[in-house]
Design a protein around this motif. Structure first.
Motif, PDB file in Angstrom:
ATOM      1  N   MET A   1      37.179  34.911  46.604  1.00 59.80           N
ATOM      2  CA  MET A   1      36.770  36.193  46.083  1.00 59.80           C
ATOM      3  C   MET A   1      35.335  36.480  46.510  1.00 59.80           C
ATOM      4  O   MET A   1      34.484  35.610  46.418  1.00 59.80           O
ATOM      5  CB  MET A   1      36.853  36.194  44.563  1.00 59.80           C
ATOM      6  N   PRO A   2      35.082  37.683  46.941  1.00 54.45           N
ATOM      7  CA  PRO A   2      33.744  37.971  47.443  1.00 54.45           C
ATOM      8  C   PRO A   2      32.672  38.097  46.371  1.00 54.45           C
ATOM      9  O   PRO A   2      31.497  38.017  46.680  1.00 54.45           O
ATOM     10  CB  PRO A   2      33.919  39.296  48.180  1.00 54.45           C
ATOM     11  N   PHE A   3      33.029  38.266  45.134  1.00 53.14           N
ATOM     12  CA  PHE A   3      32.029  38.471  44.097  1.00 53.14           C
ATOM     13  C   PHE A   3      31.805  37.197  43.280  1.00 53.14           C
ATOM     14  O   PHE A   3      32.074  37.135  42.096  1.00 53.14           O
ATOM     15  CB  PHE A   3      32.428  39.642  43.191  1.00 53.14           C
ATOM     16  N   HIS A   4      31.297  36.173  43.964  1.00 51.65           N
ATOM     17  CA  HIS A   4      30.962  34.929  43.272  1.00 51.65           C
ATOM     18  C   HIS A   4      29.755  35.176  42.375  1.00 51.65           C
ATOM     19  O   HIS A   4      28.759  35.740  42.817  1.00 51.65           O
ATOM     20  CB  HIS A   4      30.623  33.823  44.272  1.00 51.65           C
ATOM     21  N   LYS A   5      29.854  34.751  41.149  1.00 52.04           N
ATOM     22  CA  LYS A   5      28.769  34.991  40.204  1.00 52.04           C
ATOM     23  C   LYS A   5      27.444  34.419  40.695  1.00 52.04           C
ATOM     24  O   LYS A   5      26.407  35.027  40.522  1.00 52.04           O
ATOM     25  CB  LYS A   5      29.129  34.432  38.835  1.00 52.04           C
ATOM     26  N   SER A   6      27.476  33.267  41.348  1.00 50.16           N
ATOM     27  CA  SER A   6      26.236  32.651  41.810  1.00 50.16           C
ATOM     28  C   SER A   6      25.557  33.476  42.896  1.00 50.16           C
ATOM     29  O   SER A   6      24.332  33.482  43.014  1.00 50.16           O
ATOM     30  CB  SER A   6      26.497  31.235  42.317  1.00 50.16           C
ATOM     31  N   TYR A  24      37.804  45.433  43.407  1.00 52.73           N
ATOM     32  CA  TYR A  24      38.166  44.784  44.671  1.00 52.73           C
ATOM     33  C   TYR A  24      39.613  44.298  44.619  1.00 52.73           C
ATOM     34  O   TYR A  24      40.393  44.541  45.545  1.00 52.73           O
ATOM     35  CB  TYR A  24      37.216  43.621  44.941  1.00 52.73           C
ATOM     36  N   ASN A  25      39.986  43.625  43.551  1.00 54.54           N
ATOM     37  CA  ASN A  25      41.344  43.089  43.424  1.00 54.54           C
ATOM     38  C   ASN A  25      42.389  44.202  43.437  1.00 54.54           C
ATOM     39  O   ASN A  25      43.424  44.089  44.101  1.00 54.54           O
ATOM     40  CB  ASN A  25      41.483  42.262  42.152  1.00 54.54           C
ATOM     41  N   GLU A  26      42.115  45.275  42.708  1.00 55.27           N
ATOM     42  CA  GLU A  26      43.071  46.389  42.664  1.00 55.27           C
ATOM     43  C   GLU A  26      43.196  47.040  44.034  1.00 55.27           C
ATOM     44  O   GLU A  26      44.299  47.389  44.472  1.00 55.27           O
ATOM     45  CB  GLU A  26      42.632  47.423  41.625  1.00 55.27           C
ATOM     46  N   THR A  27      42.062  47.187  44.715  1.00 54.24           N
ATOM     47  CA  THR A  27      42.084  47.775  46.055  1.00 54.24           C
ATOM     48  C   THR A  27      42.912  46.913  46.998  1.00 54.24           C
ATOM     49  O   THR A  27      43.731  47.437  47.767  1.00 54.24           O
ATOM     50  CB  THR A  27      40.651  47.941  46.591  1.00 54.24           C
ATOM     51  N   CYS A  28      42.705  45.611  46.958  1.00 48.90           N
ATOM     52  CA  CYS A  28      43.482  44.703  47.811  1.00 48.90           C
ATOM     53  C   CYS A  28      44.971  44.821  47.521  1.00 48.90           C
ATOM     54  O   CYS A  28      45.788  44.846  48.442  1.00 48.90           O
ATOM     55  CB  CYS A  28      43.023  43.260  47.616  1.00 48.90           C
ATOM     56  N   GLU A  29      45.312  44.910  46.247  1.00 55.22           N
ATOM     57  CA  GLU A  29      46.722  45.018  45.870  1.00 55.22           C
ATOM     58  C   GLU A  29      47.333  46.307  46.414  1.00 55.22           C
ATOM     59  O   GLU A  29      48.416  46.302  47.001  1.00 55.22           O
ATOM     60  CB  GLU A  29      46.863  44.979  44.348  1.00 55.22           C
ATOM     61  N   ILE A  30      46.617  47.410  46.253  1.00 49.26           N
ATOM     62  CA  ILE A  30      47.115  48.705  46.718  1.00 49.26           C
ATOM     63  C   ILE A  30      47.281  48.717  48.239  1.00 49.26           C
ATOM     64  O   ILE A  30      48.259  49.242  48.765  1.00 49.26           O
ATOM     65  CB  ILE A  30      46.166  49.839  46.280  1.00 49.26           C
ATOM     66  N   LEU A  31      46.303  48.139  48.946  1.00 50.91           N
ATOM     67  CA  LEU A  31      46.322  48.152  50.405  1.00 50.91           C
ATOM     68  C   LEU A  31      47.186  47.047  51.004  1.00 50.91           C
ATOM     69  O   LEU A  31      47.418  47.025  52.204  1.00 50.91           O
ATOM     70  CB  LEU A  31      44.897  48.030  50.955  1.00 50.91           C
ATOM     71  N   PRO A  59      37.066  50.754  37.823  1.00 49.93           N
ATOM     72  CA  PRO A  59      37.760  50.052  38.905  1.00 49.93           C
ATOM     73  C   PRO A  59      38.916  50.846  39.508  1.00 49.93           C
ATOM     74  O   PRO A  59      39.136  50.811  40.717  1.00 49.93           O
ATOM     75  CB  PRO A  59      38.264  48.767  38.257  1.00 49.93           C
ATOM     76  N   HIS A  60      39.655  51.580  38.672  1.00 47.74           N
ATOM     77  CA  HIS A  60      40.792  52.359  39.168  1.00 47.74           C
ATOM     78  C   HIS A  60      40.316  53.505  40.063  1.00 47.74           C
ATOM     79  O   HIS A  60      40.946  53.784  41.087  1.00 47.74           O
ATOM     80  CB  HIS A  60      41.621  52.906  38.012  1.00 47.74           C
TER      81      HIS A  60
END
Length: 74
Positions: A1-6, A24-31, A59-60
């Protein structure tokens, strides 16, 4: 996942990171992209951030805008 908290902690609050990741996750799912192995995942993450920083924080809505952008590309 690109959004690592660190990587982003200090730039964004934890709840903001959760929103970015959800978008990001929703976008990946849609695409139909794999969120962890897609070769353009960093570019997609940057697009999520730019939209988020423009003031759209749902997010949506972010995922919907990115889908619209992708549909405009040749």
């Amino acid at each position: 996942m690109p959004f690592h908290k660190s990587d982003y902690l200090g730039i964004y609050k934890p709840e903001q990171l959760n929103t970015l990741q959800a978008a990001y996750n929703e976008t990946c799912e849609i695409l139909g992209h794999c969120p962890t192995t897609d070769e353009n995942k960093n570019q997609l993450a940057r697009t999520v951030i730019r939209i988020y920083e423009s003031g759209i924080q749902d997010p949506h809505e972010i995922a919907s805008l990115i889908l619209q952008i992708e549909n405009l590309r040749p």
